[in-house]
Design a protein around this motif. Sequence first.
Motif, short mmCIF file in Angstrom:
data_model
loop_
_atom_site.label_atom_id
_atom_site.label_comp_id
_atom_site.label_asym_id
_atom_site.label_seq_id
_atom_site.Cartn_x
_atom_site.Cartn_y
_atom_site.Cartn_z
N ALA A 1 0.83 -1.21 0.00
CA ALA A 1 0.00 0.00 0.00
C ALA A 1 0.87 1.25 0.00
N ILE A 2 1.97 1.23 0.77
CA ILE A 2 2.87 2.39 0.80
C ILE A 2 3.46 2.63 -0.58
N PHE B 1 2.22 1.72 -3.46
CA PHE B 1 1.13 2.15 -4.35
C PHE B 1 0.86 3.63 -4.17
N PHE B 2 0.80 4.05 -2.92
CA PHE B 2 0.57 5.47 -2.63
C PHE B 2 1.70 6.31 -3.20
N GLY B 3 2.93 5.83 -3.06
CA GLY B 3 4.06 6.57 -3.59
C GLY B 3 4.00 6.71 -5.10
N LEU C 1 1.37 6.80 -6.91
CA LEU C 1 0.35 7.77 -7.28
C LEU C 1 0.76 9.19 -6.90
N ARG D 1 4.01 10.64 -6.10
CA ARG D 1 5.25 11.31 -6.48
C ARG D 1 5.25 11.73 -7.95
N VAL E 1 11.79 8.28 -8.42
CA VAL E 1 11.19 7.87 -7.14
C VAL E 1 9.99 6.96 -7.39
N CYS F 1 9.34 3.25 -5.79
CA CYS F 1 8.10 2.78 -5.16
C CYS F 1 7.63 1.48 -5.81
N VAL G 1 8.74 7.25 0.32
CA VAL G 1 7.62 7.95 -0.31
C VAL G 1 7.65 9.45 0.01
N HIS H 1 4.08 20.20 -4.16
CA HIS H 1 2.90 20.34 -5.00
C HIS H 1 1.71 19.77 -4.24
N VAL I 1 -1.36 17.48 -3.59
CA VAL I 1 -1.81 16.17 -4.04
C VAL I 1 -3.28 16.30 -4.42
N THR J 1 -6.17 11.61 -6.33
CA THR J 1 -5.07 10.74 -5.90
C THR J 1 -5.34 10.17 -4.52
N TRP J 2 -5.80 11.05 -3.61
CA TRP J 2 -6.13 10.57 -2.26
C TRP J 2 -7.21 9.50 -2.33
N ALA K 1 -8.02 7.57 -4.86
CA ALA K 1 -7.52 6.35 -5.48
C ALA K 1 -6.68 5.55 -4.50
N SER K 2 -5.79 6.25 -3.74
CA SER K 2 -4.95 5.48 -2.82
C SER K 2 -5.77 4.91 -1.67
N GLY L 1 -7.63 1.91 -3.04
CA GLY L 1 -6.69 0.81 -3.19
C GLY L 1 -6.34 0.19 -1.85
N PHE L 2 -6.11 1.04 -0.85
CA PHE L 2 -5.76 0.56 0.48
C PHE L 2 -6.91 -0.24 1.08
#
Lengths: 101, 167
Positions: free
Chosen positions: A17-18, A20-22, A24, A26, A31, A35, B21, B83, B85, B89-90, B92-93, B96-97
């Motif tokens: 998950a970390i 995946f978040f990275g 999306l 970055r 980088v 990820c 990250v 930048h 976010v 994006t939030w 989607a993550s 996904g989580f």
Amino acid sequence: MTVGLEQYIAVSAALFAIGFFGVLRRKNTLVIYMCLELMLNACNLGLIAFSRFHGGMSGSVFVFFTITVAAAEVAVGLAIIVALFRKRQTVQVPELNALKN
Amino acid sequence: MTDLFFYIFATLTLGCAFGVVFSRNPVNAAMFLIMTFIGMAAHFVMLEAYFLAVIQILVYAGAVVVLFLFIIMLLDVGEEKKHRVKPLTWVASLVGFALLILGVVSITSSDNIKTASDSLPEAAGASLKNFGYELFTTYQLPMQVTGFLLLIAMIGVIVLSKKVKTD
């Protein structure tokens, strides 16, 4: 509380998950690649945990293949990034918008 | 004792993954990546996959991160600008989580998992000899295909990094 399969799978899922978040979040291509590596590693941990707790060797062999493919993928990907940088002088994703519109 | 080590290295791995990250400087991200890989290698040792732990250190923490650092320094990538976010994006993550959590809960609560013993069972011949035997008998074809893949990757990198002729 003894450490069982569930704990390993939880760590693996959290790492995935970390990563995946990275990917999306970055904007730097390098980088984003790191990820991706994190996500591959999360899969490796899950495979090894399953293989260990079920007493087979197949999971470990799959991890061996994953590591090989990941190494090849990093080499090719970084070559592509360098070629891209030569052409456009940037590695930031928002500025690479040649295909937009 | 093993449990304590598990929690220490899980914290190390996940904390350094967050470092990858969230660190703005790509070189710092690469350093955190090394620590993450070392934490993963420790997990492999605890799962008694010693060969893979060694491979993990050599290939990932060694070769791959050095390649990353080389490219970062070659391209002279600076710090990433701050930048915002995007909300998408939030979302989607988070989605996904949530899906991942759902998958993990459904897997770990299914009967297939419960048949395995709760604690670490005795190692059933997870030695390097068995690993090699398995690799060169059951998985011989994939092994050779992997060799070809490496060859193709090598040729591809040479072609990609050749100077483009401008006439």
